[in-house]
Design an enzyme around this catalytic site. Sequence first.
Site, PDB file in Angstrom:
ATOM      1  N   ASP A 166       0.975  -1.350   0.036  1.00 12.79           N
ATOM      2  CA  ASP A 166       0.044  -0.241  -0.019  1.00 12.79           C
ATOM      3  C   ASP A 166       0.948   1.301  -0.040  1.00 12.79           C
ATOM      4  O   ASP A 166       0.621   2.244  -0.608  1.00 12.79           O
ATOM      5  CB  ASP A 166      -0.831   0.169   1.073  1.00 12.79           C
ATOM      6  CG  ASP A 166      -1.612  -1.170   1.204  1.00 12.79           C
ATOM      7  OD1 ASP A 166      -1.346  -2.267   0.723  1.00 12.79           O
ATOM      8  OD2 ASP A 166      -2.845  -1.273   2.251  1.00 12.79           O
ATOM      9  N   GLU A 395       3.312  -7.597  12.133  1.00  7.73           N
ATOM     10  CA  GLU A 395       2.892  -7.424  10.862  1.00  7.73           C
ATOM     11  C   GLU A 395       3.933  -7.262   9.918  1.00  7.73           C
ATOM     12  O   GLU A 395       4.003  -7.864   8.757  1.00  7.73           O
ATOM     13  CB  GLU A 395       1.910  -6.132  10.489  1.00  7.73           C
ATOM     14  CG  GLU A 395       1.532  -5.816   9.153  1.00  7.73           C
ATOM     15  CD  GLU A 395       0.603  -4.311   9.426  1.00  7.73           C
ATOM     16  OE1 GLU A 395       0.634  -3.755  10.441  1.00  7.73           O
ATOM     17  OE2 GLU A 395      -0.115  -4.195   8.471  1.00  7.73           O
TER      18      GLU A 395
HETATM   19  C1  GLC Z   1      -2.097  -3.527   4.849  1.00 11.49           C
HETATM   20  C2  GLC Z   1      -1.140  -4.357   3.779  1.00 11.49           C
HETATM   21  C3  GLC Z   1      -1.935  -5.131   2.739  1.00 11.49           C
HETATM   22  C4  GLC Z   1      -2.693  -6.251   3.653  1.00 11.49           C
HETATM   23  C5  GLC Z   1      -3.676  -5.414   4.810  1.00 11.49           C
HETATM   24  C6  GLC Z   1      -3.907  -6.609   5.996  1.00 11.49           C
HETATM   25  O1  GLC Z   1      -3.128  -2.670   4.318  1.00 11.49           O
HETATM   26  O2  GLC Z   1      -0.702  -3.244   3.100  1.00 11.49           O
HETATM   27  O3  GLC Z   1      -1.277  -5.770   1.958  1.00 11.49           O
HETATM   28  O4  GLC Z   1      -3.535  -7.039   2.977  1.00 11.49           O
HETATM   29  O5  GLC Z   1      -2.896  -4.480   5.551  1.00 11.49           O
HETATM   30  O6  GLC Z   1      -3.074  -7.395   6.536  1.00 11.49           O
END
Ligand code: GLC
Length: 429
Positions: A166, A395
């Site tokens: 993102d 994460e």
């Molecule tokens: C963030 C990440 C994306 C992922 C989401 C949920 O937005 O950039 O890739 O799918 O989190 O983990």
Amino acid sequence: MKALNELISLAQDTLRDNDRGGYTIPTKGLYPFQWNWDSGICALGWQTFDEPRAWKELHYLVKGQWDNGMIPHIIFHGPSDEYFPGPDQWGLKDRSLPTTSISQPPLLATIIRTLDEQARDQSAAAREVRHLLPGILAYHRWWYRDRDPEQTGLVVSYHPWESGMDNSPAWDGALDRVPRVDREYHRRDLEHVDHDQRPLQAQYDRYLYLVDFFKNNDFDSTAIYENCPYRIQDVGIISILHRGTLDLITLVEKYLPDEDINDLREATERTVSALPGLWHKGRQAYVNRDLITDKQIPVVTTASVLPLYGKLLEPDQARILAQQIEQWIDGQPCGLSSTHPDEPEFDAKRYWRGPSWLHVNWLITQGLQYYGETLAQEKIETASRRIVDDHGYWEYYHPLTGEGCGGSNFSWTAAIALYWILDPIRTSS
Ligand code: GLC
């Protein structure tokens, strides 16, 4: 460092804690719904200790599929006021189950093939795959039809969030040209994670502008293709789609031998022919292309090496990318940084601008393994094991120190650890 059995039960507990009765939320608070590519990775983790639950994950994901074939990036199965932009922001398009109006990297077909090949219960797997295949076929056809109407071989994406990466600096220039939304709104992400790890306000204003743009255009594919102010050929999505289509073709040959899939075969040929258009001579790397300016975006990120995973390369090209990875990871003991450390935008803790992501490390090792590039593969594996051993399931991680960042008790990190990292340790200890 924790014992192996402790790491395994911690990972299983993470998935169980984040289980919402059929789908797995990525983490509590920050991401309280079902995300598309997260779910695929979660299914791999579930399969290591609860095979029926792995299939269920995918059923819940395809519940959100649109009539045109698109499988959205978020499925809002239940209410939550912890996330913005939630269902009320995206618009519904005649649907009872709210979703976002963009997709995410299409890992699904590859995940289904993997689950099928590794299933302990083969007859259940056959039943599940037969049930899922028509939807997945429609999903891939949607990508090629709606996102590449001129049959260039390179699909287009319309939002940084569609890339899954993102906040990558690769999107900065293209996003800067998107107008800023001029309405008031309240971000929720900053209540869960430090602001120095999250996108800037100016970026968020533009993310939202695009969300409004899709809604205001009534989700019309042609209008969006012609007028969307953000249009990118994303080498990550393109590689993952290509690999997914190859796996989909294998599944169809096995389970639906009468289905005519020449259109998919032709689509893969087009992508192979078009990929050299994303090779940046100066950077000696694959990069994304901005379709508004019709220029390559000279920023090297982990997406740049995903053509390995996509099985899109000749061996000599694979060699070049593997050498690049060997150097890139030197000095990064805790995994490949999401942005190359030589990029001026490299930022070790801000998400997608530097941190290392366990599932991306895994995707890249899959590609390296396919091309027999064992040195680079082993370097990434060693770094990835270190993160899990020393820091648990975050994460993402600081690529130099391994410090866990973003959300904690994170599902896809736990899942890919179960599937990938913890298994080889078990067999070698
Ligand atoms: C963030 C990440 C994306 C992922 C989401 C949920 O937005 O950039 O890739 O799918 O989190 O983990």
